[in-house]
Design an enzyme around this catalytic site. Sequence first.
Site, mmCIF file in Angstrom:
data_model
loop_
_atom_site.group_PDB
_atom_site.id
_atom_site.type_symbol
_atom_site.label_atom_id
_atom_site.label_comp_id
_atom_site.label_asym_id
_atom_site.label_seq_id
_atom_site.Cartn_x
_atom_site.Cartn_y
_atom_site.Cartn_z
ATOM 1 N N HIS A 169 46.128 10.496 9.130
ATOM 2 C CA HIS A 169 45.490 10.687 7.827
ATOM 3 C C HIS A 169 45.425 12.182 7.500
ATOM 4 O O HIS A 169 45.198 13.014 8.383
ATOM 5 C CB HIS A 169 44.076 10.087 7.837
ATOM 6 C CG HIS A 169 43.482 10.027 6.469
ATOM 7 N ND1 HIS A 169 42.901 11.123 5.877
ATOM 8 C CD2 HIS A 169 43.432 9.026 5.561
ATOM 9 C CE1 HIS A 169 42.504 10.792 4.658
ATOM 10 N NE2 HIS A 169 42.816 9.524 4.440
ATOM 11 N N GLU A 210 43.230 14.014 6.189
ATOM 12 C CA GLU A 210 42.010 14.738 6.559
ATOM 13 C C GLU A 210 42.033 15.132 8.034
ATOM 14 O O GLU A 210 41.508 16.175 8.414
ATOM 15 C CB GLU A 210 40.774 13.889 6.212
ATOM 16 C CG GLU A 210 40.538 13.892 4.705
ATOM 17 C CD GLU A 210 39.918 12.625 4.160
ATOM 18 O OE1 GLU A 210 39.332 11.851 4.926
ATOM 19 O OE2 GLU A 210 40.061 12.395 2.937
ATOM 20 N N GLY A 230 41.141 11.379 -3.083
ATOM 21 C CA GLY A 230 39.794 11.816 -3.445
ATOM 22 C C GLY A 230 39.725 12.659 -4.708
ATOM 23 O O GLY A 230 38.701 13.275 -4.990
ATOM 24 N N LYS A 246 35.872 6.457 5.919
ATOM 25 C CA LYS A 246 35.694 7.852 6.340
ATOM 26 C C LYS A 246 34.321 8.022 7.022
ATOM 27 O O LYS A 246 33.936 7.140 7.771
ATOM 28 C CB LYS A 246 35.897 8.794 5.150
ATOM 29 C CG LYS A 246 37.214 8.461 4.418
ATOM 30 C CD LYS A 246 37.627 9.464 3.401
ATOM 31 C CE LYS A 246 38.924 8.992 2.743
ATOM 32 N NZ LYS A 246 39.500 9.964 1.835
ATOM 33 N N ASN A 301 39.149 2.487 3.904
ATOM 34 C CA ASN A 301 38.906 3.627 4.796
ATOM 35 C C ASN A 301 37.564 4.241 4.404
ATOM 36 O O ASN A 301 37.476 4.955 3.410
ATOM 37 C CB ASN A 301 40.043 4.644 4.641
ATOM 38 C CG ASN A 301 39.806 5.886 5.480
ATOM 39 O OD1 ASN A 301 38.924 5.906 6.334
ATOM 40 N ND2 ASN A 301 40.597 6.925 5.224
ATOM 41 N N GLU A 323 50.463 8.261 1.264
ATOM 42 C CA GLU A 323 49.254 8.835 0.675
ATOM 43 C C GLU A 323 49.516 10.284 0.283
ATOM 44 O O GLU A 323 49.329 11.195 1.107
ATOM 45 C CB GLU A 323 48.107 8.801 1.689
ATOM 46 C CG GLU A 323 47.638 7.413 2.056
ATOM 47 C CD GLU A 323 46.162 7.416 2.385
ATOM 48 O OE1 GLU A 323 45.417 6.699 1.709
ATOM 49 O OE2 GLU A 323 45.748 8.156 3.284
ATOM 50 N N SER A 353 43.264 7.721 -4.458
ATOM 51 C CA SER A 353 42.529 7.410 -5.685
ATOM 52 C C SER A 353 42.825 6.015 -6.245
ATOM 53 O O SER A 353 42.876 5.821 -7.465
ATOM 54 C CB SER A 353 42.781 8.485 -6.749
ATOM 55 O OG SER A 353 42.234 9.721 -6.327
#
Length: 251
Positions: A95, A97, A170, A12, A10, A164, A210
Amino acid sequence: MSAKKIIIANWKMNPQTADEALRFVQGVLAQRLPKNIELIIAPPFVYLELLKKNCGKEIKLAAQNISWAERGAYTGEISGLMLKNLGCNHVIIGHSERRYIMGETEEIINLKLKTALRIGLTVILAVGEKEQNDDISKVLSRQIESALEGVGVSEINRLIIAYEPVWAIGTGLADTSDHALSAALLIRKIISRLYGPEWASDMPVLYGGSVSEENAADFIAQNGIDGALVGGASLELQSFIKIIKAAEKNE
Ligand code: PGA
């Protein structure tokens, strides 16, 4: 469980130039890729066409987002049919985000997921709790049930679920492989309750948050985890290649 381990990159909102995106993919393709993995890259929309022309059969492409609308007056949106027509067959939906930074509700996620499945895309549905002490059984049940509301059993074979935990994304603070496995089993239990036990065991369930060259093998080696969704480490060619090789060792 899927026959192959699935590794998804991914990217991003990276990289900033098409040239870098192309060089990365060429770097991956220069490797001898293991036969037992399915490799999927999710670049920003603007690189999909270029990468499609350069990915060969070894790398599949995923979009990072999709419009819930099929066509029409939706300024700034990208439709599932546009993606399909480019040869992009996967899309990430849900996701964290998009949920927590872009404000996507569970209702929007459900609409996007149904649109994607209707068009024939494979959906990578991301779910996970926000905080380490959240009730994960409750969070995962709610997220999966709401995302799949109105989705029939005939469409469910085009679904991949990525566990996730938001606190691990992150942060450099990955989950333990044991805890990720128990979350994956929980996800299978929810799918079993909704669609029956055969779907629960067949469905690919991945871990993301991560994932690095150091820990990838721990997650991928777990029997109930079918692979990894990789963010930061998928932007660094050598790290990503090591993660791919980690999947090979599980042959
Ligand atoms: P990360 O991102 O690997 O950088 O934690 C994972 C993701 O957001 O899918």
